[in-house]
Scaffold this active site. Sequence first.
Site, PDB file in Angstrom:
ATOM      1  N   VAL A  25      27.643 -19.016 -33.231  1.00 25.40           N
ATOM      2  CA  VAL A  25      28.467 -19.503 -32.117  1.00 25.40           C
ATOM      3  C   VAL A  25      27.765 -20.631 -31.369  1.00 25.40           C
ATOM      4  O   VAL A  25      28.363 -21.685 -31.086  1.00 25.40           O
ATOM      5  CB  VAL A  25      28.824 -18.342 -31.150  1.00 25.40           C
ATOM      6  CG1 VAL A  25      29.674 -18.863 -29.988  1.00 25.40           C
ATOM      7  CG2 VAL A  25      29.572 -17.236 -31.890  1.00 25.40           C
ATOM      8  N   LYS A  67      21.352 -30.592 -22.318  1.00 26.76           N
ATOM      9  CA  LYS A  67      19.939 -30.916 -22.112  1.00 26.76           C
ATOM     10  C   LYS A  67      18.979 -30.023 -22.907  1.00 26.76           C
ATOM     11  O   LYS A  67      17.949 -30.493 -23.386  1.00 26.76           O
ATOM     12  CB  LYS A  67      19.600 -30.832 -20.623  1.00 26.76           C
ATOM     13  CG  LYS A  67      18.190 -31.281 -20.289  1.00 26.76           C
ATOM     14  CD  LYS A  67      18.024 -31.481 -18.806  1.00 26.76           C
ATOM     15  CE  LYS A  67      16.668 -32.063 -18.443  1.00 26.76           C
ATOM     16  NZ  LYS A  67      16.516 -32.208 -16.994  1.00 26.76           N
ATOM     17  N   GLY A  94      30.302 -14.529 -43.539  1.00 24.68           N
ATOM     18  CA  GLY A  94      29.690 -14.727 -42.226  1.00 24.68           C
ATOM     19  C   GLY A  94      30.512 -14.228 -41.045  1.00 24.68           C
ATOM     20  O   GLY A  94      30.253 -14.575 -39.902  1.00 24.68           O
ATOM     21  N   GLU A 117      29.128  -8.773 -38.029  1.00 23.28           N
ATOM     22  CA  GLU A 117      27.971  -8.770 -37.125  1.00 23.28           C
ATOM     23  C   GLU A 117      26.709  -8.570 -37.971  1.00 23.28           C
ATOM     24  O   GLU A 117      26.787  -8.123 -39.113  1.00 23.28           O
ATOM     25  CB  GLU A 117      28.092  -7.607 -36.137  1.00 23.28           C
ATOM     26  CG  GLU A 117      29.308  -7.671 -35.241  1.00 23.28           C
ATOM     27  CD  GLU A 117      29.236  -8.799 -34.227  1.00 23.28           C
ATOM     28  OE1 GLU A 117      28.208  -8.951 -33.559  1.00 23.28           O
ATOM     29  OE2 GLU A 117      30.221  -9.546 -34.101  1.00 23.28           O
ATOM     30  N   LYS A 165      35.554  -4.990 -26.841  1.00 22.82           N
ATOM     31  CA  LYS A 165      36.591  -5.968 -26.514  1.00 22.82           C
ATOM     32  C   LYS A 165      37.752  -5.321 -25.751  1.00 22.82           C
ATOM     33  O   LYS A 165      38.260  -5.909 -24.797  1.00 22.82           O
ATOM     34  CB  LYS A 165      37.069  -6.650 -27.796  1.00 22.82           C
ATOM     35  CG  LYS A 165      35.985  -7.563 -28.400  1.00 22.82           C
ATOM     36  CD  LYS A 165      36.347  -8.018 -29.795  1.00 22.82           C
ATOM     37  CE  LYS A 165      35.334  -8.990 -30.370  1.00 22.82           C
ATOM     38  NZ  LYS A 165      35.511  -9.213 -31.811  1.00 22.82           N
ATOM     39  N   GLY A 196      34.374 -16.511 -36.062  1.00 30.82           N
ATOM     40  CA  GLY A 196      34.006 -17.748 -36.766  1.00 30.82           C
ATOM     41  C   GLY A 196      33.441 -18.774 -35.805  1.00 30.82           C
ATOM     42  O   GLY A 196      33.662 -18.721 -34.592  1.00 30.82           O
TER      43      GLY A 196
HETATM   44  N1  HSE Z   1      32.097  -9.581 -35.860  1.00 26.35           N
HETATM   45  C1  HSE Z   1      33.133 -10.003 -34.978  1.00 26.35           C
HETATM   46  C2  HSE Z   1      34.459  -9.893 -35.699  1.00 26.35           C
HETATM   47  C3  HSE Z   1      32.885 -11.413 -34.530  1.00 26.35           C
HETATM   48  O1  HSE Z   1      34.452  -9.711 -36.926  1.00 26.35           O
HETATM   49  O2  HSE Z   1      35.516  -9.956 -35.074  1.00 26.35           O
HETATM   50  C4  HSE Z   1      33.770 -11.903 -33.441  1.00 26.35           C
HETATM   51  O3  HSE Z   1      33.626 -11.169 -32.265  1.00 26.35           O
END
Ligand code: HSE
Length: 411
Positions: free
Chosen positions: A11, A38, A182, A185, A200, A298
């Site tokens: 990210v 910076k 990718g 987590e 979440k 992503g």
């Molecule tokens: N591992 C998380 C997912 C990344 O697959 O949603 C985004 O929060």
Amino acid sequence: MQIAVMGYGIVGSGVVELFEKHKQSIISKSTQNDLMLKYILEIRDFPDSPYYSLFTKDFNKILIDDDIKIVVETMGGLNPAYEYVSACLRAGKHVVSSNKELVATYGYELLKLADENNVNFLFEASVGGGIPIIRPINQCLAANEIDEIAGILNGTTNFILTKMFGENMSFDDALKLAQEKGFAEKDPSADVDGIDSCRKICILASLGFGNHIYPKDIHTEGISSIKLEDIEYAKSWGGTIKLIGKAKILDNGKINIIVSPAFVQNHSQLANADDVFNAILVRGDAIGEVVFYGRGAGKLPTASAVVADIIDCAKHNSGKKSFGWGIPIDNYVENHLNVPVSLYVRAQISDFLSTLAAVEDVIPGVVILKRKDAGSDELAFVTPVEKEGSLREKLNSLPLNLLSVIRVTDY
Ligand code: HSE
């Protein structure tokens, strides 16, 4: 006005890339002519990076630099993210974070700290990746009483379930593929065990219902026990299986909040969010239903939300946005066993006809499901809606070797 990015992983590197790519339009939208990056705080070395000169390993450099007005936290995890973010807010710097674990655990404290220091703590990217959802709940739907929020909040598990559903891929193979791409987590158990979705839905529920809800108070189930047989039964029932995070206000004022796999009917808007996409349904008294859909994970989708928060902080540099939620309260979350639900059940049985008769006697109104290749020692059905605790007691009293029990949604 200068910016520091803490954490140069997927990210963080996306944030730097997007910021530099659209620098001119970002500056113009932010109304700050001198907006620039910076520092990048990162313990690893990136000698070949075009931003090589911006890298530092020293957090204090960022903290004591008065020109740094906005700090982006894309480190993930709780420590040292919590200490760094707290210190930046105390130092009067705006903070933008994509860190759902941090917000779900310390959101109330950090929002309070931001308030006390007249700065912003924004975290649009913490839920739904690039999907706008925090601002819509906080601002665009502000005229509503929110009744319910339910969504597919984890891209990795949605990708896995989509592969199982569409290509009969096994859970293990689909997880391996998600890791290669990718999405997952670092520790994929946060995805597959529902922990990421739990963080979440806590954030969305805290925002939607007004008081902080902690992940530790949420009943959370993952998808690792779902078998291709369950997927086949879901198809025969007319739907699919999704990992759903749901929060609903009950008549007694408590919140029913849970993360678990669920049967979702084909006509539901959540059924058609596949692969790494997320979909979040919000029910409000004025709006009815609204669904937010898009890339939930992503590099660039998530960076899109982070950079938008940077622009917002820059625009509101001298003022605090009205944003946040209230103090956690005891007994706010209802025990899921007290909440009415319909359950899909798959069980191993010894005698089909006598077991079927017993099930229909104890739970009148069950709908029996069929699948090709099911042996005579397998029974699957969907129950009518009843308190979950009472349904589970009835199931346990029957001659069933329970193989799968999955909730059934009503949206
Ligand atoms: N591992 C998380 C997912 C990344 O697959 O949603 C985004 O929060």
